[in-house]
Design a protein around this motif. Sequence first.
Motif, PDB file in Angstrom:
ATOM      1  N   LYS A 204      13.056 155.979  23.370  1.00  0.00           N
ATOM      2  CA  LYS A 204      13.600 154.655  23.724  1.00  0.00           C
ATOM      3  C   LYS A 204      14.533 154.158  22.621  1.00  0.00           C
ATOM      4  O   LYS A 204      14.466 153.023  22.166  1.00  0.00           O
ATOM      5  N   ASN A 205      15.399 155.081  22.190  1.00  0.00           N
ATOM      6  CA  ASN A 205      16.459 154.875  21.192  1.00  0.00           C
ATOM      7  C   ASN A 205      15.959 154.808  19.744  1.00  0.00           C
ATOM      8  O   ASN A 205      16.768 154.728  18.812  1.00  0.00           O
ATOM      9  N   LYS A 206      14.640 154.874  19.531  1.00  0.00           N
ATOM     10  CA  LYS A 206      14.125 154.805  18.156  1.00  0.00           C
ATOM     11  C   LYS A 206      14.519 156.028  17.337  1.00  0.00           C
ATOM     12  O   LYS A 206      14.644 155.949  16.114  1.00  0.00           O
ATOM     13  N   ALA A 207      14.688 157.178  18.001  1.00  0.00           N
ATOM     14  CA  ALA A 207      15.034 158.399  17.261  1.00  0.00           C
ATOM     15  C   ALA A 207      16.511 158.440  16.869  1.00  0.00           C
ATOM     16  O   ALA A 207      16.907 159.220  16.000  1.00  0.00           O
ATOM     17  N   LEU A 208      17.319 157.584  17.505  1.00  0.00           N
ATOM     18  CA  LEU A 208      18.775 157.693  17.335  1.00  0.00           C
ATOM     19  C   LEU A 208      19.259 157.209  15.972  1.00  0.00           C
ATOM     20  O   LEU A 208      20.372 157.534  15.555  1.00  0.00           O
ATOM     21  N   SER A 209      18.427 156.435  15.281  1.00  0.00           N
ATOM     22  CA  SER A 209      18.836 155.941  13.961  1.00  0.00           C
ATOM     23  C   SER A 209      18.166 156.716  12.835  1.00  0.00           C
ATOM     24  O   SER A 209      18.353 156.388  11.658  1.00  0.00           O
ATOM     25  N   ASN A 210      17.399 157.744  13.181  1.00  0.00           N
ATOM     26  CA  ASN A 210      16.747 158.546  12.149  1.00  0.00           C
ATOM     27  C   ASN A 210      17.804 159.273  11.316  1.00  0.00           C
ATOM     28  O   ASN A 210      18.718 159.894  11.865  1.00  0.00           O
ATOM     29  N   PRO A 211      17.700 159.220   9.978  1.00  0.00           N
ATOM     30  CA  PRO A 211      18.723 159.830   9.110  1.00  0.00           C
ATOM     31  C   PRO A 211      18.944 161.320   9.385  1.00  0.00           C
ATOM     32  O   PRO A 211      20.084 161.797   9.329  1.00  0.00           O
ATOM     33  N   VAL A 212      17.892 162.069   9.660  1.00  0.00           N
ATOM     34  CA  VAL A 212      18.043 163.505   9.925  1.00  0.00           C
ATOM     35  C   VAL A 212      18.801 163.721  11.234  1.00  0.00           C
ATOM     36  O   VAL A 212      19.704 164.568  11.314  1.00  0.00           O
ATOM     37  N   VAL A 213      18.459 162.946  12.253  1.00  0.00           N
ATOM     38  CA  VAL A 213      19.156 163.050  13.541  1.00  0.00           C
ATOM     39  C   VAL A 213      20.630 162.718  13.350  1.00  0.00           C
ATOM     40  O   VAL A 213      21.517 163.421  13.868  1.00  0.00           O
ATOM     41  N   LEU A 214      20.918 161.668  12.583  1.00  0.00           N
ATOM     42  CA  LEU A 214      22.308 161.250  12.337  1.00  0.00           C
ATOM     43  C   LEU A 214      23.071 162.331  11.571  1.00  0.00           C
ATOM     44  O   LEU A 214      24.241 162.610  11.860  1.00  0.00           O
ATOM     45  N   GLU A 215      22.407 162.952  10.613  1.00  0.00           N
ATOM     46  CA  GLU A 215      23.054 164.000   9.817  1.00  0.00           C
ATOM     47  C   GLU A 215      23.389 165.218  10.690  1.00  0.00           C
ATOM     48  O   GLU A 215      24.481 165.778  10.597  1.00  0.00           O
ATOM     49  N   VAL A 216      22.441 165.609  11.541  1.00  0.00           N
ATOM     50  CA  VAL A 216      22.686 166.751  12.423  1.00  0.00           C
ATOM     51  C   VAL A 216      23.788 166.412  13.434  1.00  0.00           C
ATOM     52  O   VAL A 216      24.655 167.245  13.735  1.00  0.00           O
ATOM     53  N   ALA A 217      23.782 165.188  13.936  1.00  0.00           N
ATOM     54  CA  ALA A 217      24.811 164.758  14.890  1.00  0.00           C
ATOM     55  C   ALA A 217      26.205 164.839  14.268  1.00  0.00           C
ATOM     56  O   ALA A 217      27.159 165.306  14.904  1.00  0.00           O
ATOM     57  N   GLU A 218      26.307 164.422  13.023  1.00  0.00           N
ATOM     58  CA  GLU A 218      27.600 164.472  12.324  1.00  0.00           C
ATOM     59  C   GLU A 218      28.052 165.922  12.135  1.00  0.00           C
ATOM     60  O   GLU A 218      29.224 166.242  12.330  1.00  0.00           O
ATOM     61  N   LYS A 219      27.114 166.787  11.814  1.00  0.00           N
ATOM     62  CA  LYS A 219      27.434 168.208  11.579  1.00  0.00           C
ATOM     63  C   LYS A 219      28.038 168.852  12.831  1.00  0.00           C
ATOM     64  O   LYS A 219      28.999 169.621  12.735  1.00  0.00           O
ATOM     65  N   TYR A 220      27.480 168.529  14.001  1.00  0.00           N
ATOM     66  CA  TYR A 220      27.929 169.161  15.240  1.00  0.00           C
ATOM     67  C   TYR A 220      28.969 168.322  15.992  1.00  0.00           C
ATOM     68  O   TYR A 220      29.419 168.703  17.071  1.00  0.00           O
ATOM     69  N   ARG A 221      29.301 167.164  15.424  1.00  0.00           N
ATOM     70  CA  ARG A 221      30.233 166.224  16.069  1.00  0.00           C
ATOM     71  C   ARG A 221      29.745 165.871  17.480  1.00  0.00           C
ATOM     72  O   ARG A 221      30.515 165.878  18.452  1.00  0.00           O
ATOM     73  N   ARG A 222      28.483 165.586  17.557  1.00  0.00           N
ATOM     74  CA  ARG A 222      27.833 165.156  18.794  1.00  0.00           C
ATOM     75  C   ARG A 222      27.154 163.825  18.547  1.00  0.00           C
ATOM     76  O   ARG A 222      26.993 163.395  17.397  1.00  0.00           O
ATOM     77  N   THR A 223      26.707 163.185  19.610  1.00  0.00           N
ATOM     78  CA  THR A 223      26.002 161.908  19.444  1.00  0.00           C
ATOM     79  C   THR A 223      24.536 162.174  19.108  1.00  0.00           C
ATOM     80  O   THR A 223      23.993 163.242  19.437  1.00  0.00           O
ATOM     81  N   PRO A 224      23.852 161.210  18.490  1.00  0.00           N
ATOM     82  CA  PRO A 224      22.422 161.378  18.210  1.00  0.00           C
ATOM     83  C   PRO A 224      21.617 161.659  19.485  1.00  0.00           C
ATOM     84  O   PRO A 224      20.677 162.467  19.458  1.00  0.00           O
ATOM     85  N   ALA A 225      21.995 161.033  20.593  1.00  0.00           N
ATOM     86  CA  ALA A 225      21.287 161.268  21.852  1.00  0.00           C
ATOM     87  C   ALA A 225      21.433 162.725  22.284  1.00  0.00           C
ATOM     88  O   ALA A 225      20.463 163.367  22.714  1.00  0.00           O
ATOM     89  N   GLN A 226      22.642 163.257  22.165  1.00  0.00           N
ATOM     90  CA  GLN A 226      22.871 164.648  22.549  1.00  0.00           C
ATOM     91  C   GLN A 226      22.060 165.602  21.663  1.00  0.00           C
ATOM     92  O   GLN A 226      21.551 166.619  22.142  1.00  0.00           O
ATOM     93  N   ILE A 227      21.917 165.264  20.398  1.00  0.00           N
ATOM     94  CA  ILE A 227      21.132 166.114  19.488  1.00  0.00           C
ATOM     95  C   ILE A 227      19.663 166.115  19.903  1.00  0.00           C
ATOM     96  O   ILE A 227      19.019 167.172  19.955  1.00  0.00           O
ATOM     97  N   CYS A 228      19.115 164.936  20.211  1.00  0.00           N
ATOM     98  CA  CYS A 228      17.701 164.856  20.609  1.00  0.00           C
ATOM     99  C   CYS A 228      17.442 165.627  21.904  1.00  0.00           C
ATOM    100  O   CYS A 228      16.441 166.344  22.022  1.00  0.00           O
ATOM    101  N   ILE A 229      18.348 165.480  22.872  1.00  0.00           N
ATOM    102  CA  ILE A 229      18.171 166.164  24.155  1.00  0.00           C
ATOM    103  C   ILE A 229      18.338 167.668  23.984  1.00  0.00           C
ATOM    104  O   ILE A 229      17.568 168.458  24.527  1.00  0.00           O
ATOM    105  N   ARG A 230      19.351 168.070  23.197  1.00  0.00           N
ATOM    106  CA  ARG A 230      19.586 169.497  22.963  1.00  0.00           C
ATOM    107  C   ARG A 230      18.380 170.129  22.248  1.00  0.00           C
ATOM    108  O   ARG A 230      17.953 171.235  22.591  1.00  0.00           O
ATOM    109  N   TRP A 231      17.845 169.429  21.265  1.00  0.00           N
ATOM    110  CA  TRP A 231      16.672 169.920  20.529  1.00  0.00           C
ATOM    111  C   TRP A 231      15.494 170.146  21.478  1.00  0.00           C
ATOM    112  O   TRP A 231      14.826 171.174  21.433  1.00  0.00           O
ATOM    113  N   SER A 232      15.265 169.189  22.364  1.00  0.00           N
ATOM    114  CA  SER A 232      14.163 169.287  23.323  1.00  0.00           C
ATOM    115  C   SER A 232      14.355 170.484  24.250  1.00  0.00           C
ATOM    116  O   SER A 232      13.452 171.314  24.428  1.00  0.00           O
TER     117      SER A 232
END
Length: 285
Positions: A204-232
């Motif tokens: 419910k958007n709580k994971a989207l501000s996590n520093p690790v999620v944000l760092e991975v999102a920046e690395k792949y030039r994707r959004t934090p939401a896309q990183i969480c869904i892709r990881w799952s």
Amino acid sequence: MSFASVLNCPKVPLSNGLQIPVFGLGTSHSGGYSHDAIVYALTECGVCHIDTAKRYGCEEELGKAIRESGIPRSDLWLTNKLWPGDYGYKAAKKAYLDSCSKMGVEYFDLYLMHWPESLQPGGSNREMRAETWRALEELYKEGVCRAIGVSNFLVHHLEQLKEDCNVVPHVNQVEYHPLQQPNQLIDYCRQEGIVFEGYSPLAKNKALSNPVVLEVAEKYRRTPAQICIRWSIQNGVVTIPKSTQKKRIQENCQVFGFQLEESDMAALGRLHDNTRVSWDPTNVE
């Protein structure tokens, strides 16, 4: 933007040979339904897996959206859930047929017991789960429902059901995101041939501000939401993000054109802190 990758959404085999799309669109109550968003997801994004429940109160509207999309019923995977207030043999069968009628469909691809605790008076939760499951087993054996499963069930609930009944659930749908990783339950499900499905992949958007999620999102030039869904999805979990916004649905669909490296999967795998954004079934006997 091409949606070919979504149209070619990978599928996960169930123990009965059916194939469930690994990505779906969730619906919910409390403002969690949008007719236009459903039609958009089906017609523009290539989504072919919709998850709903009687509890959400949108069965009729969802049926209308599916018909408006013009997509053949046989091309869709529809999951619905039985509310605990309808547990029990006769009540469960009636609720299933009522839900089919409301949505204007002849069958569901997957029907889940929504929660391990019964809201019906009399009998223990275990007895009521077993009685209800027998109704679902009959619906399955009669061919009225293509697959049956449970939601929010823990290992002890599944163990009891296995002892009390004949058909092992095809699916267990549970809260799953980087902050809530019930790995023991996942291991048990896979050992028993139960497909693990995750809801609330963004916490419910709580994971989207996590520093690790944000760092991975920046690395792949994707959004934090896309990183969480892709990881799952990359963990082999059937994943059903919810959204009523077209832009967000489009964003959530764009998760098949890249892959997370093992080191990033591991970094996200270390984020579990037992955060829950939904019901907690831990104390349900």
